[in-house]
Design a protein around this motif. Structure first.
Motif, PDB file in Angstrom:
ATOM      1  N   ALA A  99      47.906  49.280  36.659  1.00 53.31           N
ATOM      2  CA  ALA A  99      46.461  49.528  36.771  1.00 53.31           C
ATOM      3  C   ALA A  99      45.663  48.240  36.898  1.00 53.31           C
ATOM      4  O   ALA A  99      44.526  48.251  37.374  1.00 53.31           O
ATOM      5  N   MET A 100      46.257  47.110  36.459  1.00 53.43           N
ATOM      6  CA  MET A 100      45.520  45.839  36.460  1.00 53.43           C
ATOM      7  C   MET A 100      46.012  44.829  37.490  1.00 53.43           C
ATOM      8  O   MET A 100      45.342  43.824  37.738  1.00 53.43           O
ATOM      9  N   GLU A 101      47.178  45.058  38.083  1.00 49.86           N
ATOM     10  CA  GLU A 101      47.698  44.073  39.035  1.00 49.86           C
ATOM     11  C   GLU A 101      47.091  44.286  40.415  1.00 49.86           C
ATOM     12  O   GLU A 101      46.613  45.365  40.736  1.00 49.86           O
ATOM     13  N   GLY A 102      47.097  43.239  41.231  1.00 44.94           N
ATOM     14  CA  GLY A 102      46.588  43.342  42.593  1.00 44.94           C
ATOM     15  C   GLY A 102      45.067  43.394  42.644  1.00 44.94           C
ATOM     16  O   GLY A 102      44.373  43.084  41.681  1.00 44.94           O
ATOM     17  N   MET A 103      44.561  43.810  43.803  1.00 43.13           N
ATOM     18  CA  MET A 103      43.123  43.866  44.018  1.00 43.13           C
ATOM     19  C   MET A 103      42.522  45.065  43.296  1.00 43.13           C
ATOM     20  O   MET A 103      43.001  46.186  43.422  1.00 43.13           O
ATOM     21  N   GLY A 104      41.468  44.845  42.539  1.00 45.36           N
ATOM     22  CA  GLY A 104      40.790  45.938  41.849  1.00 45.36           C
ATOM     23  C   GLY A 104      41.537  46.389  40.604  1.00 45.36           C
ATOM     24  O   GLY A 104      42.723  46.109  40.436  1.00 45.36           O
ATOM     25  N   THR A 105      40.819  47.076  39.729  1.00 48.13           N
ATOM     26  CA  THR A 105      41.391  47.563  38.476  1.00 48.13           C
ATOM     27  C   THR A 105      41.163  49.061  38.381  1.00 48.13           C
ATOM     28  O   THR A 105      40.080  49.553  38.686  1.00 48.13           O
TER      29      THR A 105
END
Length: 319
Positions: A99-105
């Motif tokens: 849910a927190m990795e990459g672009m956006g949360t």
């Protein structure tokens, strides 16, 4: 509120890890994978028993069961099977990290996992997350969220909530008054007061607070949150309030939301059914039928297909 959790998946007895490991091996290594055999075994064993099967599989065949399953299965069905094979706390940590990795949360996933946990459950998650990702959950969370929402989630994961069952009736009256003064009784909302009280109190204490609040203001705290909050803070506060009142109803509504509208939120569907299967999925089924006048089984049948449908229905059980 008396809440007796009713699981949908319980340990099988008698249990033979070696026999199950052999049956799974056979289901994957014959010509064409026998998905039904995999479903029949894994959905009728507890997670602790699945861990024993995984260990026996490794010792007998010198192979990783999860890797073998990944090589034989695919798509959303594979996601369910791998979720079943992970220890529950590791599975939830993986969902938080995703849910927190990459672009956006994915704030909604953070809320559904973190705002529904007791102090004891949260402690396990915090420890496991750091073990898995070599990074404190609080640090990762702070880098991905902001404002009052970040403050609320940080309070929850740092373990400030009182231990399960801790209650103080007199304090509940004071806290109800504080919430009233911080919301309905003033222009604007003092989110810090809401954060402090809803993140510190045990769920049993918060039930008392909510009862006192209704006596004081004439409306429920749920109604107050609807009026006073918006965005991710609204979602987080509502998650806590609903879970305090009825965990089963909270998760029943989230399952319904995951299947409403165009498309199905498969990740939410899988996470709730798998993670609650040995806790209170029986209660969730009952609440789903009470609220929506249809069975959870029938909803899953109409919204999913193939082996994905078969494995979810097997976990739910019944009609």
């Amino acid at each position: 509120m008396d809440y007796t959790p009713i699981p949908a998946v319980v340990p099988v007895d008698p249990f033979d890890a070696a026999a199950d490991a052999a049956a799974l091996r056979d289901a994957m290594k014959r010509l064409g994978t026998n998905e039904q055999e995999i479903i029949d075994i894994l959905t009728t064993r507890s997670n602790a028993q699945r861990q024993q099967i995984k260990e026996k599989y490794l010792s007998e065949y010198d192979c990783d069961l999860i890797e073998d399953l990944k090589s034989e299965l695919g798509g959303i069905f594979e996601e369910v099977i791998i979720a079943l094979m992970m220890p529950p706390v590791e599975y939830l940590c993986k969902q938080l990290h995703k849910a927190m990795e990459g672009m956006g949360t994915d704030d909604s996933t953070l809320v559904k996992i973190l705002c529904t946990k007791s102090k004891e459950e949260m402690s396990e998650i915090v420890q496991c997350y750091e073990d898995m990702y070599d990074r404190p959950l609080a640090e990762h969370l702070c880098s991905e969220t902001d404002g009052h929402f970040r403050r609320l989630l940080t309070l929850i994961i740092t373990g400030v909530r009182d231990s399960a069952g801790t209650v103080d009736p007199e304090k509940a009256k004071e806290q109800a008054q504080q919430l009233y003064n911080a919301g309905e009784n003033k222009l604007g909302t003092d989110e810090e007061v809401f954060n402090r009280i809803l993140s510190h109190g045990s769920f049993a204490q918060l039930r008392l607070v909510f009862e006192e609040y209704k006596e004081l203001s004439g409306q429920t705290l749920e109604q107050a949150v609807e009026h006073e909050m918006s965005g991710e803070m609204h979602e987080a506060m509502m998650a806590i309030v609903e879970c305090v009142q009825s965990p089963a109803a909270f998760f029943a509504r989230r399952l319904y939301d995951a299947m409403s509208g165009a498309g199905t939120e498969d990740t939410t569907l899988i996470r709730i059914i798998v993670s609650r299967s040995e806790i209170d999925l029986g209660n969730i089924k009952d609440e789903f039928e009470r609220i929506y006048n249809r069975t959870l089984f029938s909803a899953i049948m109409s919204e999913t297909s193939g082996d994905y449908k078969k494995v979810l229905c097997a976990l739910i059980g019944g009609v």
